[in-house]
Design a protein around this motif. Sequence first.
Motif, PDB file in Angstrom:
ATOM      1  N   PHE A  39       0.761  -1.099   0.078  1.00  0.00           N
ATOM      2  CA  PHE A  39      -0.005  -0.135  -0.228  1.00  0.00           C
ATOM      3  C   PHE A  39       0.926   1.358   0.135  1.00  0.00           C
ATOM      4  O   PHE A  39       0.554   2.328  -0.564  1.00  0.00           O
ATOM      5  CB  PHE A  39      -0.983   0.061   1.137  1.00  0.00           C
ATOM      6  N   ALA A  40       2.026   1.260   0.716  1.00  0.00           N
ATOM      7  CA  ALA A  40       2.931   2.408   0.922  1.00  0.00           C
ATOM      8  C   ALA A  40       3.406   2.596  -0.435  1.00  0.00           C
ATOM      9  O   ALA A  40       3.485   3.860  -1.034  1.00  0.00           O
ATOM     10  CB  ALA A  40       3.933   2.217   1.877  1.00  0.00           C
ATOM     11  N   LEU A  41       3.688   1.730  -1.188  1.00  0.00           N
ATOM     12  CA  LEU A  41       4.409   1.872  -2.486  1.00  0.00           C
ATOM     13  C   LEU A  41       3.364   2.352  -3.549  1.00  0.00           C
ATOM     14  O   LEU A  41       3.804   3.481  -4.252  1.00  0.00           O
ATOM     15  CB  LEU A  41       5.096   0.370  -3.009  1.00  0.00           C
ATOM     16  N   LEU A  42       2.161   1.854  -3.668  1.00  0.00           N
ATOM     17  CA  LEU A  42       1.443   2.259  -4.507  1.00  0.00           C
ATOM     18  C   LEU A  42       0.866   3.568  -4.300  1.00  0.00           C
ATOM     19  O   LEU A  42       0.640   4.336  -5.054  1.00  0.00           O
ATOM     20  CB  LEU A  42       0.006   1.183  -4.523  1.00  0.00           C
ATOM     21  N   LEU A  43       0.533   4.038  -3.080  1.00  0.00           N
ATOM     22  CA  LEU A  43       0.082   5.362  -2.609  1.00  0.00           C
ATOM     23  C   LEU A  43       1.263   6.217  -3.173  1.00  0.00           C
ATOM     24  O   LEU A  43       0.965   7.411  -3.540  1.00  0.00           O
ATOM     25  CB  LEU A  43      -0.237   5.548  -1.214  1.00  0.00           C
ATOM     26  N   GLY A  44       2.321   5.821  -2.924  1.00  0.00           N
ATOM     27  CA  GLY A  44       3.441   6.697  -3.106  1.00  0.00           C
ATOM     28  C   GLY A  44       3.745   6.987  -4.744  1.00  0.00           C
ATOM     29  O   GLY A  44       3.930   8.033  -5.272  1.00  0.00           O
ATOM     30  N   LEU A  45       3.365   5.716  -5.305  1.00  0.00           N
ATOM     31  CA  LEU A  45       3.623   6.179  -7.020  1.00  0.00           C
ATOM     32  C   LEU A  45       2.395   7.140  -7.390  1.00  0.00           C
ATOM     33  O   LEU A  45       2.411   7.648  -8.328  1.00  0.00           O
ATOM     34  CB  LEU A  45       3.277   4.747  -7.351  1.00  0.00           C
ATOM     35  N   ALA A  46       1.160   6.810  -6.733  1.00  0.00           N
ATOM     36  CA  ALA A  46       0.172   7.812  -7.172  1.00  0.00           C
ATOM     37  C   ALA A  46       0.425   9.010  -6.896  1.00  0.00           C
ATOM     38  O   ALA A  46      -0.238  10.140  -7.418  1.00  0.00           O
ATOM     39  CB  ALA A  46      -1.254   7.218  -6.587  1.00  0.00           C
ATOM     40  N   LEU A  47       1.186   9.543  -5.774  1.00  0.00           N
ATOM     41  CA  LEU A  47       1.341  10.859  -5.471  1.00  0.00           C
ATOM     42  C   LEU A  47       2.859  11.393  -6.261  1.00  0.00           C
ATOM     43  O   LEU A  47       3.473  12.215  -5.455  1.00  0.00           O
ATOM     44  CB  LEU A  47       1.408  10.986  -3.826  1.00  0.00           C
ATOM     45  N   PRO A 143      25.581   0.305  -5.818  1.00  0.00           N
ATOM     46  CA  PRO A 143      25.981   1.783  -6.403  1.00  0.00           C
ATOM     47  C   PRO A 143      24.920   2.591  -6.909  1.00  0.00           C
ATOM     48  O   PRO A 143      23.862   2.151  -7.815  1.00  0.00           O
ATOM     49  CB  PRO A 143      26.983   1.357  -7.553  1.00  0.00           C
ATOM     50  N   ARG A 144      24.763   3.904  -6.557  1.00  0.00           N
ATOM     51  CA  ARG A 144      23.603   4.682  -7.137  1.00  0.00           C
ATOM     52  C   ARG A 144      23.647   4.965  -8.267  1.00  0.00           C
ATOM     53  O   ARG A 144      22.658   5.284  -8.952  1.00  0.00           O
ATOM     54  CB  ARG A 144      23.402   5.941  -6.064  1.00  0.00           C
ATOM     55  N   LYS A 145      24.785   5.076  -9.052  1.00  0.00           N
ATOM     56  CA  LYS A 145      24.984   5.185 -10.326  1.00  0.00           C
ATOM     57  C   LYS A 145      24.265   4.188 -11.208  1.00  0.00           C
ATOM     58  O   LYS A 145      23.935   4.398 -12.387  1.00  0.00           O
ATOM     59  CB  LYS A 145      26.533   5.478 -10.801  1.00  0.00           C
ATOM     60  N   GLU A 146      24.187   2.770 -10.782  1.00  0.00           N
ATOM     61  CA  GLU A 146      23.427   1.881 -11.462  1.00  0.00           C
ATOM     62  C   GLU A 146      22.251   1.690 -11.090  1.00  0.00           C
ATOM     63  O   GLU A 146      21.273   1.334 -11.705  1.00  0.00           O
ATOM     64  CB  GLU A 146      24.596   0.522 -11.418  1.00  0.00           C
ATOM     65  N   TYR A 147      21.905   1.806  -9.609  1.00  0.00           N
ATOM     66  CA  TYR A 147      20.657   1.329  -9.081  1.00  0.00           C
ATOM     67  C   TYR A 147      19.571   2.147  -9.271  1.00  0.00           C
ATOM     68  O   TYR A 147      20.041   3.425  -9.249  1.00  0.00           O
ATOM     69  CB  TYR A 147      20.897   1.239  -7.453  1.00  0.00           C
ATOM     70  N   GLU A 148      18.615   1.925  -9.936  1.00  0.00           N
ATOM     71  CA  GLU A 148      17.497   2.920 -10.208  1.00  0.00           C
ATOM     72  C   GLU A 148      16.192   2.556  -9.449  1.00  0.00           C
ATOM     73  O   GLU A 148      15.935   1.312  -9.023  1.00  0.00           O
ATOM     74  CB  GLU A 148      17.030   2.973 -11.479  1.00  0.00           C
ATOM     75  N   THR A 296       9.352   7.530  -7.330  1.00  0.00           N
ATOM     76  CA  THR A 296       9.403   6.728  -8.867  1.00  0.00           C
ATOM     77  C   THR A 296       8.174   6.931  -9.720  1.00  0.00           C
ATOM     78  O   THR A 296       7.042   7.169  -9.278  1.00  0.00           O
ATOM     79  CB  THR A 296       9.248   5.334  -8.672  1.00  0.00           C
ATOM     80  N   SER A 297       8.424   7.222 -10.932  1.00  0.00           N
ATOM     81  CA  SER A 297       7.661   7.467 -11.995  1.00  0.00           C
ATOM     82  C   SER A 297       6.860   5.995 -12.476  1.00  0.00           C
ATOM     83  O   SER A 297       7.757   5.090 -12.764  1.00  0.00           O
ATOM     84  CB  SER A 297       7.953   8.247 -13.035  1.00  0.00           C
ATOM     85  N   LEU A 298       5.626   6.210 -12.583  1.00  0.00           N
ATOM     86  CA  LEU A 298       5.024   4.853 -13.348  1.00  0.00           C
ATOM     87  C   LEU A 298       5.260   4.804 -14.590  1.00  0.00           C
ATOM     88  O   LEU A 298       5.614   3.465 -15.150  1.00  0.00           O
ATOM     89  CB  LEU A 298       3.468   5.178 -13.366  1.00  0.00           C
ATOM     90  N   LYS A 299       5.665   5.919 -15.384  1.00  0.00           N
ATOM     91  CA  LYS A 299       6.410   5.509 -16.719  1.00  0.00           C
ATOM     92  C   LYS A 299       7.810   4.861 -16.678  1.00  0.00           C
ATOM     93  O   LYS A 299       8.049   4.289 -17.700  1.00  0.00           O
ATOM     94  CB  LYS A 299       6.374   6.999 -17.356  1.00  0.00           C
TER      95      LYS A 299
END
Length: 331
Positions: A39-47, A143-148, A296-299
Amino acid sequence: MSNFFAKCNSYYSGVAISVLIAIASGALAARYDAPVMLFALLLGLALHFLYESPKHQAGINFSSRAVLRFAVALLGVRIAFSDIVSLGITPPMIVMVSMALMMLFGIVLSKALGLSRVFGVLSSGSVAVCGVSAAAAISTVLPRKEYEEKFFALTVIGVTTLSTIAMVVYPLIVAYLGLPDDLAGVFIGGSIHDVAQVVGAGYSISPEAGDIATYIKLLRVALLLPIVMIIFFSFKERGSKMEGGVTTFIPLFLIGFFILAVLNNIGLIPAEVANMIKTLSSWCLVVSIAAIGVKTSLKQIVSVGWKPVVLITAETLVFAVLILAGIYLFA
């Protein structure tokens, strides 16, 4: 002092957004008896649109990174060495070997599918250890340069969904195969991702299966620290700390994880305090995952295509097969 208050003020709105999403997620999870992390992830994505405002970004970034590391450090109080020792040698060996083979499989398959090694490590580590909590811990040393962020979001959605399905399907497999309660517990505890689903599936079979499944799951959780350490040293960069990389020093949150685990197991942390720390850790995880969702963008998630879904599903199935093979060959 004025700089300190100015910095806190810049974090306020983003942190407040993450906390509010976490509170809403907790209410929805209690109402519908579903995983709060999802739920936390999905609500976050919506916002996600909130992240487009510069005034929110600092606090959301803080929640997704610093709060996440703090939550992982507090997970140390969940480790109970005595429960693991009581299992004997054979079930732990089956589980540990299966975890290693499955993670190797995930890394190889991610390369075969044209996905990054980072995502292979993240997804296979999440499946092997303890679902969302493991994904959170592992993500902090990549590594943040690779991790998305989109790969973390996909991992959370994937392991939560598959773990819920497994909670229903795996007891049916146990019944079909005619496994006794002790071996059923080894299979359930060794193959389902999240703790809650392990408990639900194990005790739906019998109290004995539920107890053993819980102990086996605790073994996997106990292996979180060494696995994260191995991943950390595998990806670390030589030299001083660099933007986009990890450092050559052991992160403080991993040291905190180890210290809390030791202190709790030698009895220096009262049970009431340990329970408070566990609760705080759980809520900090929810806050950080909410922040990751907002970032995070849904796109971005849609853009990764079908390959990550195939990877996580294949890892889940292979892990279950490895545990069953170990049971039939050695238990």
